[in-house]
Design an enzyme around this catalytic site. Sequence first.
Site, short mmCIF file in Angstrom:
data_model
loop_
_atom_site.label_atom_id
_atom_site.label_comp_id
_atom_site.label_asym_id
_atom_site.label_seq_id
_atom_site.Cartn_x
_atom_site.Cartn_y
_atom_site.Cartn_z
N ASP A 1 -4.45 2.93 14.47
CA ASP A 1 -3.21 3.24 13.47
C ASP A 1 -3.94 5.17 12.82
O ASP A 1 -4.24 4.92 14.01
CB ASP A 1 -3.44 2.78 11.96
CG ASP A 1 -4.99 2.33 11.19
OD1 ASP A 1 -5.44 3.38 11.61
OD2 ASP A 1 -4.98 1.56 9.98
N ARG B 1 0.77 -1.42 0.43
CA ARG B 1 0.32 0.07 0.23
C ARG B 1 0.93 1.37 -0.05
O ARG B 1 1.55 1.51 1.03
CB ARG B 1 -0.63 -0.06 1.02
CG ARG B 1 -1.74 1.05 1.95
CD ARG B 1 -3.26 2.26 2.24
NE ARG B 1 -2.56 1.00 4.08
CZ ARG B 1 -3.62 1.44 4.67
NH1 ARG B 1 -4.78 1.74 4.18
NH2 ARG B 1 -3.20 1.29 6.25
#
Length: 528
Positions: free
Chosen positions: A442, A163
Site C-alpha cells: 500500500d 479510516r
Amino acid sequence: MSAVKGVEILGQMTPAARKILTPDALKFVAKLVRKHAARREVLMAYRDVRQAAVDAGKLKLGFLKQTKKIRDGKWKIAGIPADLQDRRVEITGPVDRKMIINALNSGAKCFMADFEDSASPTWELMIDGQVNLYDAVRRKIAYTSPEGKDYKLGKDIATLIVRPRGWHLLEKHILVDGEPAPGGIVDFALYFFHNAKELLKRGSGPYFYLPKMQSHLEARLWNSIFKDAQAELKIPQKTIKATVLIETIWASFEMDEILYELRDHIVALNCGRWDYIFSFIKTYRAHADRIIPDRLGVTMDKHFLDSYSKLLCQTTHKRGAQAMGGMAAFIPTKDAAKNEEVFAKVRADKLREVNNGHDGTWVAHPGLVQVAMAVFDEHMPTPNQIDKKFADRKIKADDLLKLPEGQITEAGLRNNINVGVQYLEAWIKGNGCVPLHNLMEDAATAEISRVQVWQWLKYNAKLADGRHVTRELVLSIIDEELAGLRKSFGDERYYKGRYAEAAGMFARMSTASQCADFLTLPAYEYLN
C-alpha cells in the site's frame, strides 16, 4: 456548484454522489471544515517547524518535558464498547464493494475500511466507498462480479471501523469557501452523518482509525471535531470511539499525551509499522549517519521496532486501552510449500506481538485470518490482555532511536524501485492496494521504497558488493526494471498502463535534492 452556500463540488455528481452529498450532509461537512480547517493548517506548519529543527540538528527527538505530568498521572480512558472488546484479528482494505463484503465475511473480529493508504483517492472511489459503507451498515450491500458471481453478507460479520485520510491530504473535488476541504474531515463527516445513528440502533457505534498523527496537538484537533460532530447531530458525547495509529517516530514519544487528549473517545493505539519505518527514514533525511538497510530486512525483531511495540503495549494498558499489532502483508499463494513458509513467518510475527502484550493484530488477506487467530487464541484466551501492565519495562528514547543493522544490497535497491514503480502505476490508475511479490503493498510500503532510494542516493550509500549508490545507478536500474516489466507483461498490457509516467515520477522523487513529505501529494494531481 451545490445547493449549499459556499460549497462547490468539482467532481461528477453521479447518482451515488447525490445519495451521499445531500444538502444536509454538505452543511455538516462545511460546518466542521469552517471551524477546524484553520487549526489543521497551523498544525501542518508546526510539523514543518519541528522537521526543520531536526534537519538543522537543533532538536533531538524524545519525550516532552512539558507534558511529564500527563505521563505520570493516574488517569484512564473512558471505556471500550462491547463489540470492540475482542479485536484479536482485524482485516484491512479499501472501500470497494467486493472488498467490503469479503472482509466483513472473513472471520476477522473487525474490518478497517480504508479511505487512506490502501485506497487511491479518486473521486469515484471516495464517493462510492461512502455508498458502500452506507449499504454495509444497513446490511443491504451485495455485489455481482463481471463473471456473474454473487457476493452478499453472511450472518456473522466483523465490526466495522473506518479510516479517514490523514491530515496532509486534501479533497480537491470539494471546495468550502473556495478552498479544498481536508480529506480526513470529509471522510469522517460523511460517514458519521449518514451512519452514526443507524450504527447505534444496531448495537454498534461510529468507530474510526486515525492515521499519520505527529503530535498530541493533532489528537486534540480530532477530539474537538468529535465533540462538535456529536453535538451537531445530538448524539451523546463519548459515543465516537477511535483507534490511533502510532505510525510516525514523533508520535511514539507522545503516546500518553495522544491517549490523554482523546481519553473520552479513544480505545486503542496501533503499531503502524510500515509508515513508522518510513517516518524514521524521512525524519532523519538530513543526517548522513542515520541510513537504514534494505527494507525487507527491517523486521519487528529489530531493537527500535521491538521497543516501540513494547512501549505501546505498556502505555495503552496502563490507561485501560488496547494495543493493536501491525500488518501481516503476506499473501497466500497456490504453492503449498511456499504457503507454509508464509504461514510460518506470520505465526512468528504474531507470536512476538502477543508475547509483547498486543491485544490484536492486522492481516491484509482473508487467507491469513485463521493463521493469526490461532496464535492469539492459544496465547490470549481472554478477549484482550489489558490486565497485563508491564510495569517493569524501562524503554528510553535511545531504544526508539537505535539504528537497525543490516546490509544495503543491489537486490534491495532493485526491489525498492520495482515496487515503487509498480505501486505508483497502479495508484495513478485508481488502485491503492497492490499484490506484488507475494506481499500486499500500500502507500506506506511504497513510501519506504521511495524514501529509502532517496536516502541511499543522497548519501552515496555503499552496497554490500562495494559499489556506491549513484544517480547513474538508480536511473539505469529504473530503466532495467521498466524493460523487465514490459517483457513480463507484454506490450499490450504495458502500453495500456501508465508505467512510463510512474517511472518518471519515481525517478524525479528519488533523485530530487529535497525529500518530498509524501509521494501521494504529487501523485494526487494525476487522479481525476
